[in-house]
Scaffold this motif. Structure first.
Motif, PDB file in Angstrom:
ATOM      1  N   ILE A 210       0.828  -1.203   0.000  1.00 31.59           N
ATOM      2  CA  ILE A 210       0.000   0.000   0.000  1.00 31.59           C
ATOM      3  C   ILE A 210       0.865   1.257   0.000  1.00 31.59           C
ATOM      4  N   GLY A 215      -2.538   3.634  -5.172  1.00 28.26           N
ATOM      5  CA  GLY A 215      -3.356   3.825  -6.363  1.00 28.26           C
ATOM      6  C   GLY A 215      -3.410   2.633  -7.291  1.00 28.26           C
ATOM      7  N   VAL A 220      -5.053  -1.140  -3.730  1.00 32.87           N
ATOM      8  CA  VAL A 220      -6.400  -0.819  -3.255  1.00 32.87           C
ATOM      9  C   VAL A 220      -7.063  -2.060  -2.662  1.00 32.87           C
ATOM     10  N   GLU A 221      -6.969  -3.183  -3.380  1.00 32.50           N
ATOM     11  CA  GLU A 221      -7.566  -4.417  -2.858  1.00 32.50           C
ATOM     12  C   GLU A 221      -6.863  -4.880  -1.583  1.00 32.50           C
ATOM     13  N   VAL A 223      -6.060  -3.099   0.849  1.00 34.45           N
ATOM     14  CA  VAL A 223      -6.675  -2.433   2.000  1.00 34.45           C
ATOM     15  C   VAL A 223      -7.800  -3.303   2.563  1.00 34.45           C
ATOM     16  N   GLN A 245     -11.918   2.913   4.565  1.00 39.18           N
ATOM     17  CA  GLN A 245     -10.923   3.461   3.640  1.00 39.18           C
ATOM     18  C   GLN A 245     -11.011   2.765   2.284  1.00 39.18           C
ATOM     19  N   TYR A 246     -11.241   1.458   2.308  1.00 36.88           N
ATOM     20  CA  TYR A 246     -11.364   0.704   1.052  1.00 36.88           C
ATOM     21  C   TYR A 246     -12.518   1.243   0.208  1.00 36.88           C
ATOM     22  N   LEU A 249     -11.576   4.471  -1.399  1.00 36.53           N
ATOM     23  CA  LEU A 249     -10.655   4.292  -2.526  1.00 36.53           C
ATOM     24  C   LEU A 249     -11.324   3.653  -3.738  1.00 36.53           C
ATOM     25  N   ASN A 250     -12.310   2.784  -3.495  1.00 40.26           N
ATOM     26  CA  ASN A 250     -12.945   2.047  -4.577  1.00 40.26           C
ATOM     27  C   ASN A 250     -14.452   2.001  -4.351  1.00 40.26           C
ATOM     28  N   SER A 253     -16.695  -0.674  -6.129  1.00 39.72           N
ATOM     29  CA  SER A 253     -16.295  -2.075  -6.012  1.00 39.72           C
ATOM     30  C   SER A 253     -17.482  -2.987  -5.718  1.00 39.72           C
TER      31      SER A 253
END
Length: 350
Positions: A210, A215, A220-221, A223, A245-246, A249-250, A253
Motif C-alpha cells: 500500500i 493507487g 487498493v484491494e 486495503v 478506507q477501502y 478508494l474504490n 467495487s
C-alpha cells in the motif's frame, strides 16, 4: 554411343527439374509459406480467426522453415483462442515448443500454453508447463510473469504449494525492481502468508504494498484484505477504519457493500449510531454496485436485523447518556443543597 548422346538432353532436364522441385513445392496457389503467414496474421488482426486458421494450416503444407512452422502453429493457436477453443490452442502452443525446442520462442510458447491450461481448469498441467518454461532461459520480464502466475496457482495446492509460492515470491520486489507485476506479486505473497496462518507477515507485506504502490489496483484491494488481517490480530477499530478506507478508494467495487457491513459489525456496540449509518449505506451500495463474483462477499441476509439492532442500541445509548447526565445533575444539585443547608462552624467559646 549415339543412343547415350540422345539421352543427355533428357537427363539435363530431369536434373534441372530436381533442383527446382523444392522451390516449386514451397509455393501453393496462394503463394509461399511466408505469404500464407502474413495473410493469416492480417486476417487474425481483422477479427476473422476461421479464415486465419486456413492460412496458417496451408502454410505448414508448403515446406516451411522451422521458424515458419513455429509461426504457423503459434498463429493458429491464437486464432483458436479467439474462438474460445482453449484446449486445441494449448495443444498447438505445446506442439510448437516440443517439435522445435531450439526456437527462441519456446519459453513464451510454454508460458502461453500454461496460461490457457489454467484458464481451462487444468491447474496441474499449467503448473508443469510454467516450471518447464522457467528451465528454458526466459527473459527477466517473462521470468517475473511466470513466477507470479505460478505462485497464484500454487496457493490452491495445500500447505506444500503455499510454502513453494512463498519461496517463489519472497524476494520478487528485490530481484525484479520496477517490474509492473510487483504489486500483484506482493498481493499474492501477502494472501499466501494469511492462508498459512501467519497474519503478522501478511500485514507487513500488505502495508509495504500500500505504501510503495498507492493507487495501483492491487494496493487498493490490499486495503480490504489488510482489514481482515488486523481484525484477526484483535485490532477491531483499525479494521473498521480500513474497511471504510477501502470504500473511499474504490466506491464502485462489488465488495464495497460487504466492507461497509463489516465495518458496521465492528462498531455495533462501540458506536451503534455510526454502525446504523454504515448498514444503510451498505444497502444502497448493494443495489447500485456490481454483484460480487463470490457470494460470500455480498451482504448477509441479517443486515436488516443488524440495522434495527444498531438503531435500537443507538436509542438505548442516548437514554443511558441522558440518564447518566440526569444522575450527574441530581448528584451535583444534592451536593449543592447539602452545602447550603449544612450549618456553618460554631463560634469558639469565649
Amino acid at each position: 554411343m549415339r543412343a547415350a548422346l540422345r539421352l543427355l538432353p533428357f537427363a539435363a532436364v530431369v536434373a534441372a527439374f530436381s533442383l527446382l522441385a523444392p522451390a516449386a513445392s514451397a509455393q501453393g496457389f496462394g503463394g509461399t509459406a511466408t505469404d500464407m503467414l502474413v495473410r493469416g496474421d492480417s486476417l487474425l488482426g481483422q477479427g476473422r480467426p476461421n479464415e486465419a486458421i486456413v492460412q496458417f494450416q496451408e502454410a505448414r503444407t508448403l515446406c516451411p522453415t522451422p521458424g515458419e512452422s513455429v509461426h504457423s502453429l503459434q498463429g493458429e493457436a491464437q486464432a483458436r483462442l479467439a474462438l474460445s477453443e482453449l484446449l486445441p490452442a494449448a495443444g498447438l502452443f505445446e506442439e510448437a515448443a516440443t517439435d522445435y525446442p531450439d526456437d527462441p520462442r519456446v519459453p513464451d510458447l510454454l508460458y502461453a500454453a500454461a496460461n490457457v491450461r489454467y484458464k481451462a481448469g487444468e491447474t496441474d498441467k499449467a503448473i508443469e508447463l510454467w516450471r518447464r518454461a522457467l528451465l528454458k532461459s526466459p527473459t527477466p520480464d517473462l521470468v517475473a510473469a511466470i513466477k507470479t502466475r505460478l505462485a497464484q496457482a500454487l496457493r490452491f495446492k495445500g500447505q506444500q504449494g503455499q510454502e513453494e509460492a512463498v519461496a517463489t515470491l519472497k524476494d520478487f520486489d528485490t530481484v525484479y525492481p520496477g517490474s509492473p507485476l510487483a504489486p500483484n506479486a506482493l498481493y499474492t505473497l501477502a494472501i499466501v502468508y494469511h492462508d498459512l496462518g501467519r497474519p503478522k507477515e501478511s500485514e507487513t507485506i500488505y502495508r509495504a504494498l500500500i505504501k510503495k504502490y498507492p493507487g495501483k489496483a492491487a494496493a487498493v484491494e490490499a486495503v480490504f484484505e489488510l482489514a481482515q488481517v488486523v481484525v484477526e490480530l484483535g485490532r477491531k477499530a483499525d479494521g473498521a477504519q480500513l474497511y471504510r478506507q477501502y470504500v473511499t478508494l474504490n466506491p464502485a467495487s462489488p465488495e464495497a457493500a460487504a466492507a461497509l457491513e463489516r465495518a458496521g459489525d465492528l462498531l455495533l456496540f462501540r458506536a451503534p449510531k455510526e454502525s446504523a449509518q454504515l448498514y444503510a449505506i451498505a444497502a444502497v451500495k448493494a443495489k447500485t454496485n456490481p454483484k460480487p463474483p463470490i457470494p460470500t462477499l455480498g451482504l448477509s441476509r441479517w443486515l436488516p436485523v443488524k440495522r434495527l439492532m444498531a438503531q435500537a442500541l443507538s436509542r438505548i445509548w442516548v437514554l443511558v447518556l441522558l440518564g447518566v447526565a440526569a444522575l450527574g445533575t441530581a448528584a451535583f444539585l444534592g451536593l449543592w443543597i447539602v452545602r447550603r443547608l449544612r450549618p456553618g462552624p460554631q463560634p469558639a467559646a469565649a
